[in-house]
Design a protein around this motif. Structure first.
Motif, mmCIF file in Angstrom:
data_model
loop_
_atom_site.group_PDB
_atom_site.id
_atom_site.type_symbol
_atom_site.label_atom_id
_atom_site.label_comp_id
_atom_site.label_asym_id
_atom_site.label_seq_id
_atom_site.Cartn_x
_atom_site.Cartn_y
_atom_site.Cartn_z
ATOM 1 N N VAL A 46 0.964 -1.189 -0.014
ATOM 2 C CA VAL A 46 0.129 -0.064 -0.049
ATOM 3 C C VAL A 46 0.796 1.325 -0.009
ATOM 4 O O VAL A 46 1.862 1.377 0.616
ATOM 5 C CB VAL A 46 -0.956 0.113 1.348
ATOM 6 C CG1 VAL A 46 -0.096 -0.242 2.513
ATOM 7 C CG2 VAL A 46 -1.969 1.213 1.096
ATOM 8 N N ALA A 47 0.462 2.162 -0.719
ATOM 9 C CA ALA A 47 1.162 3.676 -0.766
ATOM 10 C C ALA A 47 0.255 4.490 -0.350
ATOM 11 O O ALA A 47 -0.727 5.199 -0.889
ATOM 12 C CB ALA A 47 1.522 3.811 -2.101
ATOM 13 N N PRO A 48 0.262 4.809 1.165
ATOM 14 C CA PRO A 48 -0.666 5.895 1.927
ATOM 15 C C PRO A 48 -0.197 7.146 1.444
ATOM 16 O O PRO A 48 0.820 7.472 1.319
ATOM 17 C CB PRO A 48 -0.556 5.418 3.344
ATOM 18 C CG PRO A 48 0.765 4.960 3.281
ATOM 19 C CD PRO A 48 1.019 3.981 2.198
ATOM 20 N N THR A 49 -1.205 8.108 1.261
ATOM 21 C CA THR A 49 -0.949 9.448 1.376
ATOM 22 C C THR A 49 -0.446 9.986 2.686
ATOM 23 O O THR A 49 -1.325 9.688 3.847
ATOM 24 C CB THR A 49 -2.230 10.204 0.665
ATOM 25 O OG1 THR A 49 -2.640 9.768 -0.511
ATOM 26 C CG2 THR A 49 -2.158 11.861 0.918
ATOM 27 N N ARG A 50 0.688 10.463 2.732
ATOM 28 C CA ARG A 50 1.163 11.161 4.199
ATOM 29 C C ARG A 50 1.218 12.567 4.054
ATOM 30 O O ARG A 50 2.280 13.039 3.499
ATOM 31 C CB ARG A 50 2.318 10.532 4.432
ATOM 32 C CG ARG A 50 2.568 8.903 4.175
ATOM 33 C CD ARG A 50 3.957 8.474 4.500
ATOM 34 N NE ARG A 50 3.978 6.854 4.506
ATOM 35 C CZ ARG A 50 3.750 6.052 5.315
ATOM 36 N NH1 ARG A 50 3.250 6.604 6.601
ATOM 37 N NH2 ARG A 50 3.730 4.722 5.303
ATOM 38 N N GLY A 51 0.178 13.291 4.443
ATOM 39 C CA GLY A 51 0.191 14.677 4.477
ATOM 40 C C GLY A 51 0.075 15.050 2.902
ATOM 41 O O GLY A 51 -0.918 14.663 2.307
ATOM 42 N N GLU A 94 -0.346 0.473 12.634
ATOM 43 C CA GLU A 94 -1.368 1.038 12.300
ATOM 44 C C GLU A 94 -1.174 1.690 10.986
ATOM 45 O O GLU A 94 -0.197 2.280 10.479
ATOM 46 C CB GLU A 94 -1.719 2.175 13.334
ATOM 47 C CG GLU A 94 -2.167 1.615 14.732
ATOM 48 C CD GLU A 94 -0.927 1.205 15.726
ATOM 49 O OE1 GLU A 94 0.008 1.550 15.429
ATOM 50 O OE2 GLU A 94 -1.345 0.083 16.376
ATOM 51 N N LEU A 95 -2.306 1.951 10.177
ATOM 52 C CA LEU A 95 -1.939 2.285 8.842
ATOM 53 C C LEU A 95 -3.426 2.808 8.177
ATOM 54 O O LEU A 95 -4.379 1.996 8.431
ATOM 55 C CB LEU A 95 -1.410 1.467 7.932
ATOM 56 C CG LEU A 95 -0.999 1.967 6.556
ATOM 57 C CD1 LEU A 95 -0.036 2.921 6.502
ATOM 58 C CD2 LEU A 95 -0.355 0.886 5.767
ATOM 59 N N LYS A 96 -3.415 3.976 7.836
ATOM 60 C CA LYS A 96 -4.613 4.583 6.838
ATOM 61 C C LYS A 96 -4.206 4.871 5.624
ATOM 62 O O LYS A 96 -3.035 5.226 5.107
ATOM 63 C CB LYS A 96 -5.167 5.743 7.751
ATOM 64 C CG LYS A 96 -5.553 5.742 9.180
ATOM 65 C CD LYS A 96 -6.046 6.947 9.739
ATOM 66 C CE LYS A 96 -6.650 6.819 11.113
ATOM 67 N NZ LYS A 96 -6.860 7.947 11.825
ATOM 68 N N LEU A 97 -5.231 4.927 4.695
ATOM 69 C CA LEU A 97 -4.945 5.262 3.405
ATOM 70 C C LEU A 97 -4.662 6.665 3.163
ATOM 71 O O LEU A 97 -3.648 7.001 2.260
ATOM 72 C CB LEU A 97 -6.086 5.013 2.227
ATOM 73 C CG LEU A 97 -6.017 3.372 1.727
ATOM 74 C CD1 LEU A 97 -7.248 3.359 0.955
ATOM 75 C CD2 LEU A 97 -4.952 3.186 1.169
ATOM 76 N N GLN A 98 -5.203 7.563 4.040
ATOM 77 C CA GLN A 98 -4.644 9.027 3.958
ATOM 78 C C GLN A 98 -4.335 9.390 5.409
ATOM 79 O O GLN A 98 -5.148 9.512 6.381
ATOM 80 C CB GLN A 98 -5.776 9.615 3.673
ATOM 81 C CG GLN A 98 -6.175 9.564 2.055
ATOM 82 C CD GLN A 98 -7.347 10.592 1.721
ATOM 83 O OE1 GLN A 98 -8.579 10.315 1.979
ATOM 84 N NE2 GLN A 98 -7.054 11.770 1.136
ATOM 85 N N GLU A 99 -2.796 9.669 5.679
ATOM 86 C CA GLU A 99 -2.377 9.872 6.925
ATOM 87 C C GLU A 99 -2.473 11.340 7.195
ATOM 88 O O GLU A 99 -1.810 12.043 6.464
ATOM 89 C CB GLU A 99 -1.071 9.098 7.333
ATOM 90 C CG GLU A 99 -1.044 7.743 7.120
ATOM 91 C CD GLU A 99 -1.515 6.994 8.618
ATOM 92 O OE1 GLU A 99 -1.928 7.686 9.299
ATOM 93 O OE2 GLU A 99 -1.569 5.709 8.415
ATOM 94 N N THR A 100 -3.134 11.909 8.286
ATOM 95 C CA THR A 100 -3.061 13.306 8.311
ATOM 96 C C THR A 100 -2.142 13.996 9.650
ATOM 97 O O THR A 100 -2.243 15.212 9.647
ATOM 98 C CB THR A 100 -4.760 13.814 8.530
ATOM 99 O OG1 THR A 100 -5.343 13.026 9.541
ATOM 100 C CG2 THR A 100 -5.195 13.506 7.075
ATOM 101 N N ASP A 101 -2.124 13.021 10.794
ATOM 102 C CA ASP A 101 -1.760 13.463 12.022
ATOM 103 C C ASP A 101 -0.304 13.936 11.668
ATOM 104 O O ASP A 101 0.552 12.877 11.434
ATOM 105 C CB ASP A 101 -1.841 12.408 13.021
ATOM 106 C CG ASP A 101 -1.342 12.791 14.350
ATOM 107 O OD1 ASP A 101 -0.468 13.868 14.343
ATOM 108 O OD2 ASP A 101 -1.805 12.160 15.447
ATOM 109 N N PRO A 102 0.233 15.128 11.791
ATOM 110 C CA PRO A 102 1.731 15.458 11.600
ATOM 111 C C PRO A 102 2.571 14.704 12.554
ATOM 112 O O PRO A 102 3.763 14.776 12.399
ATOM 113 C CB PRO A 102 1.712 16.875 11.622
ATOM 114 C CG PRO A 102 0.406 17.185 12.638
ATOM 115 C CD PRO A 102 -0.693 16.319 12.299
ATOM 116 N N ASN A 103 2.265 14.212 13.745
ATOM 117 C CA ASN A 103 3.186 13.788 14.571
ATOM 118 C C ASN A 103 3.216 12.257 14.301
ATOM 119 O O ASN A 103 4.234 11.714 15.070
ATOM 120 C CB ASN A 103 2.797 13.711 16.048
ATOM 121 C CG ASN A 103 2.468 15.229 16.510
ATOM 122 O OD1 ASN A 103 3.696 16.115 16.348
ATOM 123 N ND2 ASN A 103 1.555 15.498 17.002
#
Length: 513
Positions: free
Chosen positions: A75-80, A364-373
């Motif tokens: 998987v290639a999640p969006t990271r920010g 843990e993994l989401k397709l769209q990661e938004t937490d900057p930490n």
């Protein structure tokens, strides 16, 4: 001067192959076909065909992505703001692609380019050996198109380029590829390096043809003819009888010197600087750079990961799950296989992300990661090819020496086990699988079934570009899994790209698109 003229001719011929002109038409006013034949050197054409393997297979956004990102292994999640790319990676994981999906369209074109380059060799009086190698490369490209799109554009050498290529349906293409591979086996050499088309590479690809024949004909309800399964078994036995292969220490198959230390690799693409023989450009670093963090050694692009459900298929003792690797871990601190938890450098110092947080890869993994930490550390990372750390000027970079692996012996054994299992010979299949598991330091089994076998193929062949095909053959591709919901049967095939439909009237859009 001679080399420049050859390059010009090749460039014109290649351009014509993708459009609607002919070599004679382009060059007729200045150069006869006989003159062109005298200028063009077949070995150079063959090298170009081998080099044509790189982009569609080694590049991380081509067929590898279509096979692995659409499956349960990658998987290639969006990271920010990183790895968004207009949602193309999420579309692969969610199976909501369209005929205009960039990577699907590019891959289709790049594989057809390889098919053309291989076929072009046959137009210039190659020797029997050269012709057989070119036909193998063409068959490999055709097999990939068949696998992904279910219909294969095809033009015989010498056919006018004024007309659009004819298109073979699944059955026609399968029959043709089987016929080609069967015919060229006698002309191919056996005692050549793995980066040269050879008898056993043709046998291994033939095994895949027979094993997937029923799935190519009906992807929703594959059937497995006993005669086809017997062919798989016989071809595997012929490969074993050659005496060239045995199970190797797992990650040695993918190391910088895998051409010397692997006893499993049957067909590869040669990589690294300074080769004057058949070789490719190099992009094998695309198989570790996308997954590693920016602050690791070698530095990466901080993207790819695997899902925890797939990681949990491995026993703790299974060497395929990874660990320290000589020449890598001692030089960089980097381990191979699956990376989870705190990452360190060669001195044992705890690495941090760009915000100063400890670099602890999490399950843990989401397709769209938004937490900057946390967005830089989510997801278990995967390093299948140990980075080449042998040259301080290029370590971890795109001059790595790791040869890219297409076909290897463990896959042959697992295909044989599958054919045995599908013909009610579970005991013989179990013996083969337990032998592989013992070599990988996994526990042995007392029984085997198809569900256990597809998981074992995942453990053995993860991130090698076969997972989507395997899941379809085992009837698992449409099932929901972590990060992917329920599915539509149309996704058993990729759509024909819009631009290709526009230029080849013989192509028909696949159902549902």
């Amino acid at each position: 001067m001679r080399l420049n003229r050859i390059v010009i001719i090749l460039s014109l011929a290649f351009g014509c192959g993708l459009s609607s002109c002919s070599l004679d038409e382009q060059l007729g006013s200045t150069l006869t076909r006989e003159q062109a034949d005298s200028l063009i050197e077949v070995p150079a054409l063959l090298v170009s065909a081998y080099n044509g393997l790189q982009l569609p297979y080694q590049d991380q956004s081509n067929f590898w992505a279509l096979q692995e990102m659409t499956a349960d292994e990658a998987v290639a999640p969006t990271r920010g703001g990183d790895w968004d790319d207009n949602g193309v990676w999420r579309a692969l994981k969610l199976h909501n692609w369209t005929p205009d999906h960039t990577y699907i369209s590019n891959t289709f074109s790049n594989i057809l380019q390889l098919q053309f380059l291989a076929s072009n060799v046959l137009s210039f009086k190659p020797s029997a050996q050269q012709a057989a190698e070119a036909r193998f490369l063409r068959a490999y490209a055709m097999y990939t198109i068949l696998d992904g799109w279910g219909q294969v554009p095809f033009r015989n050498p010498g056919d006018t380029l004024l007309n659009a290529p004819k298109v073979m349906n699944s059955t026609e293409a399968t029959t043709y590829i089987i016929g080609e591979l069967t015919e060229i086996i006698t002309a191919l050499d056996e005692n050549v390096p793995a980066y040269t088309a050879n008898k056993n590479a043709a046998r291994a690809l033939l095994m895949k043809c027979y094993l997937n024949k029923g799935a190519f004909a009906n992807r929703q309800s594959p059937t497995f003819d006993a005669a086809d399964m017997q062919k798989v078994i016989e071809l595997a036995d012929a490969i074993t009888a050659s005496g060239k292969y045995s199970l190797t220490n797992y990650f040695d198959n993918f190391a910088y010197n895998n051409d010397a230390i692997s006893k499993e690799n049957i067909f590869t693409q040669r990589n690294g600087p300074g080769f004057s023989t058949v070789r490719s450009g190099n992009a094998v670093y695309c198989h570790w750079a996308p997954t590693l963090h920016y602050n690791q050694d070698p530095s990466g692009w901080n993207g790819y990961a695997t899902i925890s459900d797939f990681y949990d298929k491995f026993e703790a003792t299974d060497v395929r799950r990874g660990g320290a690797y000589p020449g890598v871990t001692d030089k960089s601190g980097l381990k191979v296989g699956f990376l989870v938890g705190q990452q360190v450098n060669a001195a044992g110092t705890l690495l941090k992300d760009r915000k100063g947080n400890l670099l602890i890869f999490t399950r843990e993994l989401k397709l769209q990661e938004t937490d900057p930490n946390t967005l830089e550390v989510t997801g278990i990372r995967v390093v299948k090819y140990p980075p080449d750390m042998t040259n301080n000027e290029t370590k971890g970079g795109n001059n790595a020496n790791n040869d890219y692996v297409f076909l290897r012996y463990a896959d042959v054994l697992l295909m044989k086990a599958e054919a045995l299992l599908r013909t009610s010979k579970a005991g013989d299949a179990l013996t083969i699988v337990n032998d592989i598991r013992a070599h990988r330091k996994a526990s042995t089994w007392t029984s085997i079934d198809l569900d256990k076998l597809i998981d074992e193929r995942g453990r053995e062949l993860y991130w090698e570009g076969w997972r989507r095909e395997d899941l379809i053959r085992f009837g698992k591709f449409l099932e929901p899994w972590q990060l992917k919901p329920s599915d539509n049967p149309k996704n058993l095939l990729f759509p024909i790209p819009t631009k290709d439909l526009a230029v080849n009237k013989n192509l028909k859009q696949n159902d549902g698109y």
